[in-house]
Design a protein around this motif. Structure first.
Motif, PDB file in Angstrom:
ATOM      1  N   LEU A  64      40.110  33.841  46.401  1.00  0.00           N
ATOM      2  CA  LEU A  64      40.638  32.965  45.352  1.00  0.00           C
ATOM      3  C   LEU A  64      39.901  31.623  45.248  1.00  0.00           C
ATOM      4  N   PRO A  65      39.673  30.905  46.354  1.00  0.00           N
ATOM      5  CA  PRO A  65      38.950  29.628  46.220  1.00  0.00           C
ATOM      6  C   PRO A  65      37.569  29.793  45.616  1.00  0.00           C
ATOM      7  N   ARG A  66      36.885  30.859  45.957  1.00  0.00           N
ATOM      8  CA  ARG A  66      35.551  31.111  45.399  1.00  0.00           C
ATOM      9  C   ARG A  66      35.648  31.387  43.899  1.00  0.00           C
ATOM     10  N   ALA A  67      36.639  32.185  43.510  1.00  0.00           N
ATOM     11  CA  ALA A  67      36.794  32.501  42.096  1.00  0.00           C
ATOM     12  C   ALA A  67      37.192  31.262  41.290  1.00  0.00           C
ATOM     13  N   LYS A  68      38.025  30.413  41.866  1.00  0.00           N
ATOM     14  CA  LYS A  68      38.410  29.168  41.184  1.00  0.00           C
ATOM     15  C   LYS A  68      37.192  28.286  40.948  1.00  0.00           C
ATOM     16  N   LEU A  69      36.385  28.127  41.998  1.00  0.00           N
ATOM     17  CA  LEU A  69      35.181  27.306  41.873  1.00  0.00           C
ATOM     18  C   LEU A  69      34.210  27.939  40.879  1.00  0.00           C
ATOM     19  N   ALA A  70      34.114  29.254  40.906  1.00  0.00           N
ATOM     20  CA  ALA A  70      33.234  29.958  39.964  1.00  0.00           C
ATOM     21  C   ALA A  70      33.650  29.681  38.524  1.00  0.00           C
ATOM     22  N   SER A  71      34.958  29.619  38.274  1.00  0.00           N
ATOM     23  CA  SER A  71      35.439  29.360  36.907  1.00  0.00           C
ATOM     24  C   SER A  71      35.102  27.942  36.453  1.00  0.00           C
ATOM     25  N   GLN A  72      34.928  27.027  37.400  1.00  0.00           N
ATOM     26  CA  GLN A  72      34.528  25.657  37.063  1.00  0.00           C
ATOM     27  C   GLN A  72      33.027  25.561  36.817  1.00  0.00           C
ATOM     28  N   LEU A  73      32.268  26.329  37.580  1.00  0.00           N
ATOM     29  CA  LEU A  73      30.815  26.294  37.443  1.00  0.00           C
ATOM     30  C   LEU A  73      30.334  27.134  36.257  1.00  0.00           C
ATOM     31  N   ALA A  74      31.081  28.184  35.939  1.00  0.00           N
ATOM     32  CA  ALA A  74      30.712  29.051  34.810  1.00  0.00           C
ATOM     33  C   ALA A  74      31.917  29.219  33.886  1.00  0.00           C
ATOM     34  N   PRO A  75      32.345  28.136  33.254  1.00  0.00           N
ATOM     35  CA  PRO A  75      33.591  28.172  32.473  1.00  0.00           C
ATOM     36  C   PRO A  75      33.514  29.009  31.204  1.00  0.00           C
ATOM     37  N   LYS A  76      32.319  29.391  30.788  1.00  0.00           N
ATOM     38  CA  LYS A  76      32.178  30.176  29.554  1.00  0.00           C
ATOM     39  C   LYS A  76      32.020  31.668  29.816  1.00  0.00           C
ATOM     40  N   SER A  77      32.200  32.058  31.077  1.00  0.00           N
ATOM     41  CA  SER A  77      32.057  33.471  31.426  1.00  0.00           C
ATOM     42  C   SER A  77      33.425  34.141  31.424  1.00  0.00           C
ATOM     43  N   ASP A  78      33.635  35.037  30.479  1.00  0.00           N
ATOM     44  CA  ASP A  78      34.919  35.751  30.443  1.00  0.00           C
ATOM     45  C   ASP A  78      35.096  36.642  31.659  1.00  0.00           C
ATOM     46  N   ARG A  79      33.986  37.101  32.235  1.00  0.00           N
ATOM     47  CA  ARG A  79      34.075  37.954  33.421  1.00  0.00           C
ATOM     48  C   ARG A  79      34.651  37.195  34.607  1.00  0.00           C
ATOM     49  N   VAL A  80      34.261  35.922  34.748  1.00  0.00           N
ATOM     50  CA  VAL A  80      34.764  35.109  35.855  1.00  0.00           C
ATOM     51  C   VAL A  80      36.262  34.856  35.693  1.00  0.00           C
ATOM     52  N   TRP A  81      36.691  34.528  34.478  1.00  0.00           N
ATOM     53  CA  TRP A  81      38.119  34.293  34.240  1.00  0.00           C
ATOM     54  C   TRP A  81      38.913  35.586  34.421  1.00  0.00           C
ATOM     55  N   PHE A  82      38.326  36.705  34.040  1.00  0.00           N
ATOM     56  CA  PHE A  82      38.971  38.004  34.231  1.00  0.00           C
ATOM     57  C   PHE A  82      39.157  38.294  35.718  1.00  0.00           C
ATOM     58  N   LEU A  83      38.115  38.018  36.495  1.00  0.00           N
ATOM     59  CA  LEU A  83      38.198  38.203  37.941  1.00  0.00           C
ATOM     60  C   LEU A  83      39.282  37.315  38.543  1.00  0.00           C
ATOM     61  N   LEU A  84      39.287  36.041  38.158  1.00  0.00           N
ATOM     62  CA  LEU A  84      40.281  35.102  38.682  1.00  0.00           C
ATOM     63  C   LEU A  84      41.692  35.573  38.325  1.00  0.00           C
ATOM     64  N   GLY A  85      41.886  36.004  37.081  1.00  0.00           N
ATOM     65  CA  GLY A  85      43.193  36.505  36.671  1.00  0.00           C
ATOM     66  C   GLY A  85      43.621  37.720  37.472  1.00  0.00           C
ATOM     67  N   GLY A  86      42.662  38.600  37.750  1.00  0.00           N
ATOM     68  CA  GLY A  86      42.964  39.788  38.545  1.00  0.00           C
ATOM     69  C   GLY A  86      43.381  39.447  39.968  1.00  0.00           C
ATOM     70  N   LEU A  87      42.736  38.448  40.551  1.00  0.00           N
ATOM     71  CA  LEU A  87      43.095  38.026  41.904  1.00  0.00           C
ATOM     72  C   LEU A  87      44.480  37.391  41.933  1.00  0.00           C
ATOM     73  N   TYR A  88      44.772  36.588  40.913  1.00  0.00           N
ATOM     74  CA  TYR A  88      46.118  36.012  40.812  1.00  0.00           C
ATOM     75  C   TYR A  88      47.163  37.121  40.681  1.00  0.00           C
ATOM     76  N   LEU A  89      46.829  38.157  39.925  1.00  0.00           N
ATOM     77  CA  LEU A  89      47.754  39.267  39.753  1.00  0.00           C
ATOM     78  C   LEU A  89      48.021  39.959  41.086  1.00  0.00           C
ATOM     79  N   GLN A  90      46.969  40.147  41.876  1.00  0.00           N
ATOM     80  CA  GLN A  90      47.122  40.801  43.173  1.00  0.00           C
ATOM     81  C   GLN A  90      48.003  39.987  44.121  1.00  0.00           C
ATOM     82  N   THR A  91      47.976  38.673  43.970  1.00  0.00           N
ATOM     83  CA  THR A  91      48.792  37.811  44.835  1.00  0.00           C
ATOM     84  C   THR A  91      50.140  37.469  44.188  1.00  0.00           C
TER      85      THR A  91
END
Length: 289
Positions: A64-91
């Motif tokens: 999760l911390p890596r995915a959160k940081l990734a969403s800040q560094l690559a905020p225009k990537s829908d794949r990164v936000w999709f990954l982050l959302g999936g991890l939140y769903l798992q938790t």
């Protein structure tokens, strides 16, 4: 005295680096670091890949911390936000899951996987009609997605729309003949409707497709035992519990959409001495991921 003198000298030398020179009265101009947006995005995508790998091994606290940081560094990537959302769903952090997936949807409205994931979030929250709406939206984009059809079938099942649920399961199987979960769930519906023989046939078909599928094997065990074939039922039950002991847990079965009638019969079945012994024997084994 020498030590004291050397210390004073050292303080004087250090002060020369930090005290402003009287000859220059101008204020210090801070140095501006020029950030390379492309490089930052590349680093973000690399972090996202690490997070995805960790997520595959259920190491969500690291992912999760890596995915959160990734969403800040690559905020225009829908794949990164999709990954982050999936991890939140798992938790089970559903609010953040919806926020992240909605961001991914905004960036790429044609990504069916995002629609399906939003459906899963709402399904987990028992908002079955909203879940169905998202699944249908995903299927408009990707109509031949067997898993999307299966998920829509599950939503219809929970809404009590049993013919619609069976129709979606059958569509999923028509696209992927080895998709045993859809066949299994038709069996769940048929058992609740009192059609035990058709349920048994469905579960037998599912076991043929995957001999390590504990769910249809356990359902078969309960059905055989309940209709009088006790020895075969117990043997199949022991086999199912060796594969995955969670299928003796009624709460886990309910999460997997087992109905009232099948749960009541399973409750009696798991109380049998041989099944209790099988549960104890498999208790020390780690549950499958």
């Amino acid at each position: 005295m020498p030590k004291k003198t050397s210390l004073i000298s050292l303080l004087v030398v250090c002060s020369l680096w930090i005290m402003p020179k009287h000859a220059n009265a101008q204020a210090l101009i801070p140095h501006t670091v020029q950030l390379d947006a492309a490089k930052l995005e590349k680093q973000g995508l690399s972090l996202a890949q690490e997070a995805a790998s960790l997520g595959q091994f259920q190491q969500y606290e690291l992912a999760l911390p890596r995915a959160k940081l990734a969403s800040q560094l690559a905020p225009k990537s829908d794949r990164v936000w999709f990954l982050l959302g999936g991890l939140y769903l798992q938790t089970k952090d559903y609010n953040n899951a919806i926020a992240s997936l909605t961001k991914a949807q905004t960036l790429n409205p044609k990504n069916a996987a995002v629609q399906f994931a939003l459906g899963s979030v709402h399904f987990q929250q028992q908002k079955y009609q909203q879940a169905a709406n998202f699944y249908m939206a995903g299927l408009k984009i990707k109509p031949n997605d067997s898993e999307g059809l299966f998920d829509l079938g599950n939503a219809y099942y929970m809404l009590g729309k049993l013919p619609d649920a069976i129709a979606q399961y059958n569509k999923a199987v028509s696209l992927n003949q080895k998709f045993w979960p859809a066949i299994n769930n038709i069996g769940l519906i048929k058992y609740e409707q009192g059609d035990t023989q058709t349920a048994i046939q469905k579960w037998q078909s599912a076991v043929v497709l995957d001999k390590q599928a504990a769910e249809p094997l356990m359902a078969l065990a309960v059905a055989y035992y309940t209709k009088g074939d006790q020895q075969q039922g117990i043997t199949l039950g022991e086999q199912a519990l060796r594969i995955d002991s969670r299928y003796a847990n009624l709460d886990f079965l309910k999460e997997n959409l087992w109905g009232t009638r099948l749960l009541a019969d399973t409750k009696k079945f798991v109380e049998l001495p041989r099944i209790q012994a099988a549960i104890q024997q498999s208790a020390s084994q780690p549950a499958p991921r």
